[in-house]
Scaffold this motif. Structure first.
Motif, PDB file in Angstrom:
ATOM      1  N   LYS A  48       0.857  -1.188   0.000  1.00  0.00           N
ATOM      2  CA  LYS A  48       0.000   0.000   0.000  1.00  0.00           C
ATOM      3  C   LYS A  48       0.890   1.234   0.000  1.00  0.00           C
ATOM      4  O   LYS A  48       2.015   1.182   0.495  1.00  0.00           O
ATOM      5  CB  LYS A  48      -0.885   0.015   1.244  1.00  0.00           C
ATOM      6  N   PRO A  49       0.392   2.364  -0.520  1.00  0.00           N
ATOM      7  CA  PRO A  49       1.206   3.577  -0.513  1.00  0.00           C
ATOM      8  C   PRO A  49       1.572   3.998   0.920  1.00  0.00           C
ATOM      9  O   PRO A  49       0.705   4.140   1.770  1.00  0.00           O
ATOM     10  CB  PRO A  49       0.308   4.626  -1.163  1.00  0.00           C
ATOM     11  N   ALA A  50       2.857   4.145   1.165  1.00  0.00           N
ATOM     12  CA  ALA A  50       3.341   4.647   2.449  1.00  0.00           C
ATOM     13  C   ALA A  50       3.587   6.145   2.344  1.00  0.00           C
ATOM     14  O   ALA A  50       3.362   6.875   3.299  1.00  0.00           O
ATOM     15  CB  ALA A  50       4.621   3.921   2.851  1.00  0.00           C
ATOM     16  N   PHE A  51       4.061   6.587   1.176  1.00  0.00           N
ATOM     17  CA  PHE A  51       4.309   8.002   0.914  1.00  0.00           C
ATOM     18  C   PHE A  51       3.906   8.323  -0.505  1.00  0.00           C
ATOM     19  O   PHE A  51       4.146   7.542  -1.417  1.00  0.00           O
ATOM     20  CB  PHE A  51       5.793   8.352   1.107  1.00  0.00           C
ATOM     21  N   ILE A  52       3.317   9.491  -0.689  1.00  0.00           N
ATOM     22  CA  ILE A  52       2.958   9.975  -2.019  1.00  0.00           C
ATOM     23  C   ILE A  52       3.495  11.402  -2.113  1.00  0.00           C
ATOM     24  O   ILE A  52       3.137  12.260  -1.310  1.00  0.00           O
ATOM     25  CB  ILE A  52       1.434   9.937  -2.239  1.00  0.00           C
ATOM     26  N   LEU A  53       4.379  11.633  -3.085  1.00  0.00           N
ATOM     27  CA  LEU A  53       5.038  12.922  -3.231  1.00  0.00           C
ATOM     28  C   LEU A  53       4.785  13.482  -4.622  1.00  0.00           C
ATOM     29  O   LEU A  53       4.857  12.756  -5.611  1.00  0.00           O
ATOM     30  CB  LEU A  53       6.555  12.756  -3.017  1.00  0.00           C
ATOM     31  N   ASN A  54       4.520  14.779  -4.716  1.00  0.00           N
ATOM     32  CA  ASN A  54       4.349  15.421  -6.013  1.00  0.00           C
ATOM     33  C   ASN A  54       5.697  15.898  -6.520  1.00  0.00           C
ATOM     34  O   ASN A  54       6.421  16.595  -5.816  1.00  0.00           O
ATOM     35  CB  ASN A  54       3.380  16.601  -5.912  1.00  0.00           C
ATOM     36  N   LEU A  65       5.881   5.527  -2.752  1.00  0.00           N
ATOM     37  CA  LEU A  65       6.562   4.377  -2.178  1.00  0.00           C
ATOM     38  C   LEU A  65       5.480   3.460  -1.630  1.00  0.00           C
ATOM     39  O   LEU A  65       4.739   3.835  -0.726  1.00  0.00           O
ATOM     40  CB  LEU A  65       7.517   4.792  -1.057  1.00  0.00           C
ATOM     41  N   LEU A  66       5.381   2.271  -2.222  1.00  0.00           N
ATOM     42  CA  LEU A  66       4.425   1.264  -1.760  1.00  0.00           C
ATOM     43  C   LEU A  66       5.176   0.336  -0.811  1.00  0.00           C
ATOM     44  O   LEU A  66       6.335  -0.015  -1.060  1.00  0.00           O
ATOM     45  CB  LEU A  66       3.870   0.481  -2.947  1.00  0.00           C
ATOM     46  N   PHE A  67       4.512  -0.087   0.251  1.00  0.00           N
ATOM     47  CA  PHE A  67       5.203  -0.864   1.277  1.00  0.00           C
ATOM     48  C   PHE A  67       4.285  -1.932   1.851  1.00  0.00           C
ATOM     49  O   PHE A  67       3.104  -1.685   2.067  1.00  0.00           O
ATOM     50  CB  PHE A  67       5.682   0.081   2.387  1.00  0.00           C
ATOM     51  N   ASN A  68       4.834  -3.123   2.079  1.00  0.00           N
ATOM     52  CA  ASN A  68       4.118  -4.207   2.743  1.00  0.00           C
ATOM     53  C   ASN A  68       4.721  -4.353   4.139  1.00  0.00           C
ATOM     54  O   ASN A  68       5.876  -4.752   4.283  1.00  0.00           O
ATOM     55  CB  ASN A  68       4.262  -5.511   1.953  1.00  0.00           C
ATOM     56  N   LYS A  69       3.948  -4.014   5.158  1.00  0.00           N
ATOM     57  CA  LYS A  69       4.446  -4.051   6.536  1.00  0.00           C
ATOM     58  C   LYS A  69       4.752  -5.459   7.021  1.00  0.00           C
ATOM     59  O   LYS A  69       5.609  -5.656   7.873  1.00  0.00           O
ATOM     60  CB  LYS A  69       3.439  -3.398   7.480  1.00  0.00           C
ATOM     61  N   GLN A  70       4.034  -6.464   6.504  1.00  0.00           N
ATOM     62  CA  GLN A  70       4.241  -7.839   6.971  1.00  0.00           C
ATOM     63  C   GLN A  70       5.592  -8.401   6.542  1.00  0.00           C
ATOM     64  O   GLN A  70       6.318  -8.965   7.345  1.00  0.00           O
ATOM     65  CB  GLN A  70       3.128  -8.772   6.463  1.00  0.00           C
ATOM     66  N   ASP A  71       5.905  -8.298   5.257  1.00  0.00           N
ATOM     67  CA  ASP A  71       7.145  -8.931   4.789  1.00  0.00           C
ATOM     68  C   ASP A  71       8.235  -7.944   4.390  1.00  0.00           C
ATOM     69  O   ASP A  71       9.322  -8.342   4.000  1.00  0.00           O
ATOM     70  CB  ASP A  71       6.867  -9.919   3.647  1.00  0.00           C
TER      71      ASP A  71
END
Length: 95
Positions: A48-54, A65-71
């Motif tokens: 899921k998106p962790a940060f969205i920057l213009n 930056l998309l990030f999976n917290k589990q793995d």
């Protein structure tokens, strides 16, 4: 979460205009239609998106930056209104 913030800070520094003196390099990137890309990444990889920057330096694009917290997997993408391109992907190191 602290590791994620540190990673993003490093990436923001590396992508900043202060590196404008560096040699330009071109690398192949995979690009896809933007429609449903974020939904696909969440369903297939749990990212899921962790940060969205213009990005307003030279073209109006969005860097996410998309990030999976589990793995700990991550994907860095840039997109305009119709196309998304994967700039990098990997897994956060464990300490």
């Amino acid at each position: 979460m602290k590791k994620t913030i540190a990673f993003v800070m490093v990436m923001m520094f590396l992508l900043s205009p202060s590196f404008a003196f560096a040699n330009e390099k071109y690398k192949p990137v995979k690009c896809f239609p933007l429609d449903d890309f974020y939904k696909l990444m969440e369903n297939k990889f749990g990212e899921k998106p962790a940060f969205i920057l213009n990005n307003t330096l030279d073209i109006n694009t969005t860097i996410s930056l998309l990030f999976n917290k589990q793995d700990g997997t991550w994907t860095l993408v840039e997109h305009d209104k119709t196309t998304v391109c994967i700039l990098g992907m990997g897994k956060m190191p464990t300490v």
